[in-house]
Design an enzyme around this catalytic site. Sequence first.
Site, mmCIF file in Angstrom:
data_model
loop_
_atom_site.group_PDB
_atom_site.id
_atom_site.type_symbol
_atom_site.label_atom_id
_atom_site.label_comp_id
_atom_site.label_asym_id
_atom_site.label_seq_id
_atom_site.Cartn_x
_atom_site.Cartn_y
_atom_site.Cartn_z
ATOM 1 N N GLU A 17 0.843 -1.203 -0.127
ATOM 2 C CA GLU A 17 0.120 -0.017 0.086
ATOM 3 C C GLU A 17 0.778 1.194 0.028
ATOM 4 O O GLU A 17 1.100 1.982 1.154
ATOM 5 C CB GLU A 17 -0.979 -0.092 0.970
ATOM 6 C CG GLU A 17 -1.929 -1.146 1.160
ATOM 7 C CD GLU A 17 -2.841 -1.249 2.575
ATOM 8 O OE1 GLU A 17 -2.703 -0.398 3.377
ATOM 9 O OE2 GLU A 17 -3.930 -1.903 2.501
ATOM 10 N N GLU B 92 -6.806 -7.191 -0.954
ATOM 11 C CA GLU B 92 -7.364 -7.015 0.433
ATOM 12 C C GLU B 92 -9.109 -6.564 0.384
ATOM 13 O O GLU B 92 -9.121 -5.447 -0.246
ATOM 14 C CB GLU B 92 -6.640 -6.356 1.336
ATOM 15 C CG GLU B 92 -5.293 -6.844 1.474
ATOM 16 C CD GLU B 92 -4.266 -6.021 2.443
ATOM 17 O OE1 GLU B 92 -5.035 -5.475 3.337
ATOM 18 O OE2 GLU B 92 -3.097 -5.929 2.387
#
Length: 449
Positions: free
Chosen positions: A186, A321
């Site tokens: 991320e 995710e």
Amino acid sequence: MKQKLMLALAAFSFTAAMAQSGLDKTAQQMAQEMMPGWNLGNTMEAGVTWGSSPAATFNNNSGLAGETAWQSTKTTQEIINYVKAQGFRSVRIPCAWVWGHISNANTYAIDATWMARVRQVVDYCINAGLYVVLNDHWDGGWLEEHINATGATKTKNKEVLTAIWTQIANEFKDYNEHLVFAGLNEPNVDNQSVVTSLVEYEQVFIDAVRATGGNNAKRMLVVQGPSTDVEKTCNWMAYKMPNDPIGNKLAIEIHFYYPWNFWGMEKDESWGNMFYYWGSGNHVSGSTHNATYGEENDMKSLADKLKTLFVDKGIPVINGEYGVIWRKNISGANESQEKHNASIQYYYKTMNKLCMERGIVPFAWDTNSTGNNQMTIINRSNLSIYNHYMLNGIHEAMEELGISTDITRHPVTNTHQLTPVTYYDLRGRSTQNPTSGLYIVNGRKVVIQ
């Protein structure tokens, strides 16, 4: 001569068929085979020391103990087989390398013992016939928190990234197409100007892997959108992708934790309440915890954007995710635990169906924690299903899309109502009074709920 020619042609045909079914597949073809996916959570990313300072990175402090630092179950072949038995076709392994696993800070050498353990976990998945996505996760934040770095710091970051991915790629260069590399996790990007630096780092990742040769020359690679945020990725990166010398082998990753009030919020705030109920059919009259945004139409709109801007252009999307915390102690006037459970199931179904219809590979996040407010599907410690609502939602999506799960669900609470037959658990032990979990009955998988 004729016989030798026939044998040669047969060998060529066999080799060509194997190549077509392996590394010559496009990223889009592989994405179709990876759906749906499951996350090993923070298992291989955890650290025994916290923080992103230099003292917490570029050392070997975590060692093998890192695997059970944030959850208590060591990964085994048996666990991965159980994951496969639930219908999952791929496993994402979030992994740390710099944070607690560097044996030489000057050369950025990854500890050999740690590399061997990661390889063992990858092998568990390959042995089970699953696809594997192996990444460089948050990793102490050495890069993901410093995408906007400039000058000497940026130069060093690129040097480290090259060294890390060169080692990983060399370790796994002979693995077939079932192993996929994802450069980061991320990357923190707050504004559009930083996207240029993000793409530069992703180019470093691609170039490092491709340079190692072997099967890495054609391996599917995954790059991350800014902060893996759907809107930022669509708005800022759709026309700014890194270059890959191998065509049709690149995917882009986003994460879909949305809406916040439903998936992660744990207490009501002055600016808004938690959402217990998601989906118009699950709203509870009189409750102040019904979702007011981020429901089916919003999810569909975002999925459609990803399809138009990436999938339709030959770039599959990895939803690396997604998940929602299960609040299992809901009570009070105008509240309903049953409707919350239904909301969880419907969310997972909707997420998976929308993604898989559009060439987006959904990977459910799984924490392996059984407390309240957790995203745990599988209890790895005893090989059982902790949250049937999440898994049932995934299975419903698969069934509606014609993707076989090879699982028959038995939604019963009193197992003594079942016809007396012999049930076998995944360890081969027999019983006629099974508790909840996965069993084999007459050669088929059966889930007792």
